[in-house]
Design an enzyme around this catalytic site. Structure first.
Site, PDB file in Angstrom:
ATOM      1  N   HIS B 135       0.831  -1.206   0.000  1.00 22.24           N
ATOM      2  CA  HIS B 135       0.000   0.000   0.000  1.00 22.24           C
ATOM      3  C   HIS B 135       0.867   1.258   0.000  1.00 22.24           C
ATOM      4  CE1 HIS B 135      -3.215  -2.803   1.141  1.00 22.24           C
ATOM      5  NE2 HIS B 135      -4.057  -1.870   0.754  1.00 22.24           N
ATOM      6  N   LYS B 139      -0.463   4.594   4.946  1.00 25.99           N
ATOM      7  CA  LYS B 139      -1.443   3.673   5.545  1.00 25.99           C
ATOM      8  C   LYS B 139      -1.043   3.350   6.978  1.00 25.99           C
ATOM      9  CE  LYS B 139      -3.883  -0.680   4.704  1.00 25.99           C
ATOM     10  NZ  LYS B 139      -5.208  -0.042   4.824  1.00 25.99           N
ATOM     11  N   GLY B 145      -6.820  -4.693   6.343  1.00 25.77           N
ATOM     12  CA  GLY B 145      -7.983  -5.501   6.696  1.00 25.77           C
ATOM     13  C   GLY B 145      -8.252  -6.579   5.664  1.00 25.77           C
TER      14      GLY B 145
END
EC number: 1.17.1.8
Lengths: 259, 259, 259, 259
Positions: B135, B139, B145
């Site tokens: 990511h 983040k 998740g």
């Protein structure tokens, strides 16, 4: 539990000898016969084989399989060359031997089979799809058979789902840049020293891509599929074409509603 | 064919406004209302909305959804914060409104949902599995998740299939090198300037690997999932949790025997 | 330290406006002028610009650059259309303005420039090389200009090193499967919804492969290169063609012997 | 042209025997001696070896190399265990034998060496960098030595270029998710059945990423490096540590200005 009694026909070839070793190494299987070119098929019945793995040659396969089916020996067949006529003949033999199973597998790699399955499942959800297959630098055919088959399955799934054909945006370019056209799916073939057999299916939609990649890094990759087939074929009478039918989901795994 | 009448609740937010635009751009949908924070819910009934897309805030979602269900408006809900108590309350409302559907979707990306599904299906066939998620460099949580959920699903599928736990071969090394442990599946989190949201599930067996990779390259990636949900929810009464239940296979697509 | 005074010519276009914002956001740069189509070039001298970023159109670029060079303003030029005649003219202007620098950059992405550099360096060490470029599904040309340029550089490096030409092992296949031929290097072009601009250079040798991959995920990817050029061009008098000449190694980084 | 006369010390081991075969297969090299554990080093001089490849064990390497250097035989050394003391001793021998060369190579894979080189060169141009290494599921150390070395080189290059340390954005998460910390560079280790040895260095900047990936798919991957070393070492007197110093650019390949 008694072990399943397994024979390998074509056990002196490179793949056959590896299959024989894998059967021998499996706790639940008993290698009862390994037949080379000059061995009599009677060895199979004398040894009490329950399953035979057929890895020979299109010239020999029909005789070998006929013998097995007539004697109620289930067969796992990797040899190619199955014309509609041959398949029809084999079905006739199996009809006369209820309870006997035969699996013909063009590809024993579980990873390759799952790649094709997932590609089929994903096809309806994305506007774009292309296939890249990458192989060693001595492969004579391009695209690979697996890539061609994958593209055909994806094209069929798109068509079933009513998706529009992909439009190629290219207005000027070099011949070949956009790959081979397999039922409307571009397929690209890379040949590189150092590689073995690899395939990517790339899907693209709004803002995202999904890639399914299979890497075969060693020729032993088909062994788990052979063993799976040997263990499964006794429970599936008649003819099965494609290992994918033995890669079944657990029961009750369908979509569930509610949190 | 008359168009489906769709409203967006939370249409002034970044995601809500994009959802409104997407509905407006769809040939088969009619955007009949776009509600901001201060708009009355009565707008929904006055506009004759058949489906409402709820993209607001955990503080507002219950009131909005209750209004919709009571008026027979199907809802597609992206807002989070669904405790067991809230789910139970929602089920009660839906029981009192037979024929009305509600979908709660933690993730509207079709690619992410398919990645999880394929990972579940592949899990039983490979000895090894690890997850890498990548990511952007702002983040705050690691793993993501989606990666945690994917690892949990894979672990459950392995367990159901009776696979042995993975053994970590590491005898000496640095802390963290082997990732986070999520139910026995190592998960690695990469944070890199320039990335958005990406995930790879890597499976390994004898001589081969299978990789399923999802790349979300633009925040519009969830829009196709929203539209799919809007079109599907009127036909699925009651509560559905997870977009995956709307990504159904075509009928008759089960395994077929014979060539 | 006083800030470098920078102007953007073509500041109302999509790229130009982003360039202006990036200059403005940089601590060491001062955006002193932003010129649109109808603004007078005199604004540049009135504002005391030291460097001008030229992002307009082949029809306008020559006049703009001539003005800059005559007034001793260094230029960073992204506009295309540089024929040998135009280059020769520009060199004449620069000869008459000693100390003034001009950079023409066909590609401002640092990642793309490094990919080409590394591909050139690697070329001599591997028997096999192919290029895959992947772009959004509205790109009209295939292969991309960057992929073609990369393949040409790789081919030249192979040739300089005395490597034999790659042999295509394909004896039967479908047209296009093996890609486009760019100076003997196969180039494959993938077009996929959801992608932006991506390129892989794959090298293969005995038992190993080396892959250099560049992903451009957002059109802001060329901004660091523009800023680098703005900061560097005042110190490099005369004409420089290609951002790669500004991506220099630190001094003393050559090979060292001894442990 | 007469062939270079080459000996292999440790020719009965798996790697040594492959090295002997590779030397034998090379048109420009002559395998004049293959020494096993019990063979006398005098065989080297009797056979007139010009270069010896040393692939034995830390216990044996010093004696073997001393013999070679004293007799003016250039050495290519793959055996590990080089402490500063041992290196100092070796330098002493080489000082006394002007014209004689010795190369110690921790890694003979050209792909691995180039990966490290390119990673070093790229480091200064990107805000973010992480390393993922992927190996077979029996590897005992994590991260791999190559990954650790790569991360150290990248960290040093960042530091030299004055880049700020990478900030980890993670505020909550699971232990290990963000990998091992090697001089500020996160390193992630994947262990997967079916893999051999693979490494990715991922760089991220504004809107783009650059990935350098090395795949070692077969243990023969180090052979081209051994042959390169054998051919190069006679021309490089003294001690060289690291194959990278033999992977030189062609002369005149520096940056050129002008189109």
């Amino acid at each position: 539990m008694s072990k399943l009694r397994v024979a390998v026909i074509g056990a002196t070839g490179r793949i056959g000898s590896e299959a024989a070793r894998s059967v021998e190494a499996a706790d639940d299987l008993d290698l009862v016969a390994s037949l080379g070119r000059h061995d009599s098929l009677d060895t199979l019945t004398e040894a009490g084989a329950q399953v035979a793995v057929e890895l020979t040659h299109p010239d020999a396969v029909m005789g070998n399989v006929e013998f097995c089916v007539r004697h109620g020996i289930h067969t796992v067949i990797g040899t190619t060359g199955w014309t509609p006529e041959r398949l029809s003949t084999l079905r006739g033999w199996l009809d006369a031997a209820p309870g006997t199973g035969a699996l013909i597998a063009p590809n024993f790699s579980i990873g390759a089979v799952l790649t094709m399955r997932f590609a089929q499942q994903a096809a309806r959800w994305f506007e774009s799809v292309e296939v890249i297959e990458l192989h060693h630098d001595t492969k004579a055919d391009a695209p690979s058979g697996t890539a061609t088959r994958t593209a055909q399955l994806v094209a069929a799934a798109r068509s079933e789902a009513g998706l529009a054909a992909q439009k190629d945006p290219t207005t000027h370019g070099l011949d070949g840049a956009r790959g081979a056209d397999v039922d409307g799916v571009p397929v690209h073939s890379v040949r590189l020293r150092g590689l073995l057999a690899h395939q990517e299916v790339l899907f693209g939609g709004t803002g995202e891509t999904l890639t399914i990649r299979h890497d075969s890094l060693h020729h032993s990759s088909f062994m788990p599929g052979v063993l799976l087939a040997v263990r499964t074929v006794p429970g599936v009478p008649g003819l099965t074409f494609g290992l994918e039918h033995f890669l079944t989901e657990p029961q009750g795994a369908g979509p569930q509603q509610g949190a």
